[in-house]
Design an enzyme around this catalytic site. Structure first.
Site, PDB file in Angstrom:
ATOM      1  N   SER A  75       1.020  -0.843   0.196  1.00 29.82           N
ATOM      2  CA  SER A  75      -0.119  -0.285   0.253  1.00 29.82           C
ATOM      3  C   SER A  75       1.227   1.293   0.189  1.00 29.82           C
ATOM      4  O   SER A  75       1.724   1.799  -0.252  1.00 29.82           O
ATOM      5  CB  SER A  75      -0.746   0.069   1.556  1.00 29.82           C
ATOM      6  OG  SER A  75      -2.062   0.891   1.141  1.00 29.82           O
ATOM      7  N   GLU A  94      -1.948  -3.190  -8.018  1.00 32.70           N
ATOM      8  CA  GLU A  94      -2.963  -3.618  -6.701  1.00 32.70           C
ATOM      9  C   GLU A  94      -3.125  -1.725  -6.990  1.00 32.70           C
ATOM     10  O   GLU A  94      -2.916  -0.897  -6.849  1.00 32.70           O
ATOM     11  CB  GLU A  94      -2.916  -4.557  -6.038  1.00 32.70           C
ATOM     12  CG  GLU A  94      -1.912  -3.814  -5.450  1.00 32.70           C
ATOM     13  CD  GLU A  94      -2.799  -2.858  -3.888  1.00 32.70           C
ATOM     14  OE1 GLU A  94      -3.006  -2.878  -3.875  1.00 32.70           O
ATOM     15  OE2 GLU A  94      -1.782  -2.006  -3.435  1.00 32.70           O
ATOM     16  N   HIS A 123      -5.020  -5.160  -1.176  1.00 35.74           N
ATOM     17  CA  HIS A 123      -5.921  -4.474  -0.639  1.00 35.74           C
ATOM     18  C   HIS A 123      -7.693  -6.458  -0.954  1.00 35.74           C
ATOM     19  O   HIS A 123      -8.446  -5.622  -0.640  1.00 35.74           O
ATOM     20  CB  HIS A 123      -6.025  -3.984  -0.215  1.00 35.74           C
ATOM     21  CG  HIS A 123      -5.865  -2.094   0.358  1.00 35.74           C
ATOM     22  ND1 HIS A 123      -4.890  -2.683  -0.969  1.00 35.74           N
ATOM     23  CD2 HIS A 123      -5.316  -2.041   0.705  1.00 35.74           C
ATOM     24  CE1 HIS A 123      -4.199  -1.630  -1.026  1.00 35.74           C
ATOM     25  NE2 HIS A 123      -4.430  -0.800   0.219  1.00 35.74           N
TER      26      HIS A 123
END
Length: 299
Positions: free
Chosen positions: A113, A212, A274
């Site tokens: 992230s 992602e 995620h």
């Protein structure tokens, strides 16, 4: 005797727990050391994990978070760096991370992230890292325990030339093309876009790009992909691995529009991001991408 691409962590290895981005939720910190002990690892928690939070969305001040990162790298007891969670904050310290210290310490970094910024810095230093679930955002949530155990097993095993990981399930609608080789780089798409032309922007030439994201509407993903195209990243890389794009409408049309005309291999549906499952994925190492076999082979 073969040399590992990422050495296995030894028995009773010490993980330096740092919070380079957002603050953990109440009650999470106390769970980290017992979980690591269950897998045979020790935890050394650095001060910024305990705050005080800064501006409401940062685990601690920029100075404290940067000092913790450098201290964990320099600490001879610490074998790898474990990030508590993402959120936001790594870019604020990205221009002050000591790349020579990263290179000299050669310690894997674990996270994803917002940690994508640090992955870019590790890639610039030539040090591999793990795109992997984190304790404060993943290990303690419903369904996150198997992913945490997958990470622990990966850390104990390390990464060796010839290792193979497969994407689950049949061919994905976005799968396209054949094979590609290159260093596996990337992570969160919006963070990569934010880091373009900053010190956290690695050399994308010939790389296999992993992407992602979470909670980003298709038009926003379109913006980020266009930014990467205009910056030359999409032309520079050799192929693409697509992980989870969750908590928003399907981005498949946007991803196909941006990537398929390039004529490069695209392997979609990779179990990372995620999402659950989220399998630990080594970054910064050379791989062969094979779309037909839906696999990555480390070289």
């Amino acid at each position: 005797m073969k040399t590992p691409l990422i050495p296995p962590l030894p028995a009773s290895a010490c993980l330096g727990v740092i919070a380079p981005a957002g603050p953990p939720k109440a009650g999470v910190l106390a769970q980290v050391a017992p979980l690591l002990k269950r897998w045979g690892f020790m935890a050394k928690r650095f001060p910024g994990c305990d705050g005080p939070a800064h501006l409401g969305h940062l685990a601690a001040s920029d100075e404290q978070r940067l000092a913790d990162l450098h201290a964990a790298l320099a600490d001879p007891e610490v074998d790898a760096l474990l990030c508590l969670r993402g959120g936001y904050g790594c870019l604020r310290i990205g221009d002050r991370v000591d790349l020579e210290l990263v290179r000299r310490a050669a310690k894997p970094l674990i996270g994803y992230s917002d940690i994508t910024t640090l992955h870019g810095l590790w890639a610039r230093a030539g040090v591999p890292a793990w795109h992997a679930p984190m304790p404060a955002s993943d290990w303690v949530r419903d369904g996150g325990w198997p992913d945490a155990e997958h990470l622990a097993a990966a850390l104990r095993r390390g990464v060796w030339a010839g290792d193979v990981q497969h994407a689950p399930g049949p061919c994905h609608p976005l799968d396209h093309g054949g094979c590609a080789k290159g260093r596996l780089l990337g992570g969160n798409l919006s963070v990569i876009a934010s880091g373009l032309h900053t010190p956290a922007d690695p050399d994308w030439r010939g790389a296999v790009l992993f992407l992602e994201d979470v909670a980003e509407d298709p038009y926003r993903l379109d913006r980020y992909l266009t930014q990467l195209r205009l910056a030359g990243v999409l032309d520079a890389v050799s192929g693409f691995v697509l992980g989870g794009f969750s908590e928003a409408d399907s981005p498949d049309a946007v991803l196909a529009d941006a990537l398929h005309p390039l004529g490069k291999p695209v392997l979609a549906g990779w179990p990372a991001g995620h999402i659950v499952p989220h399998w630990a994925l080594p970054l910064g190492l050379p791989v062969q991408l094979d779309v037909a076999q839906r696999q990555l082979r480390w070289l």
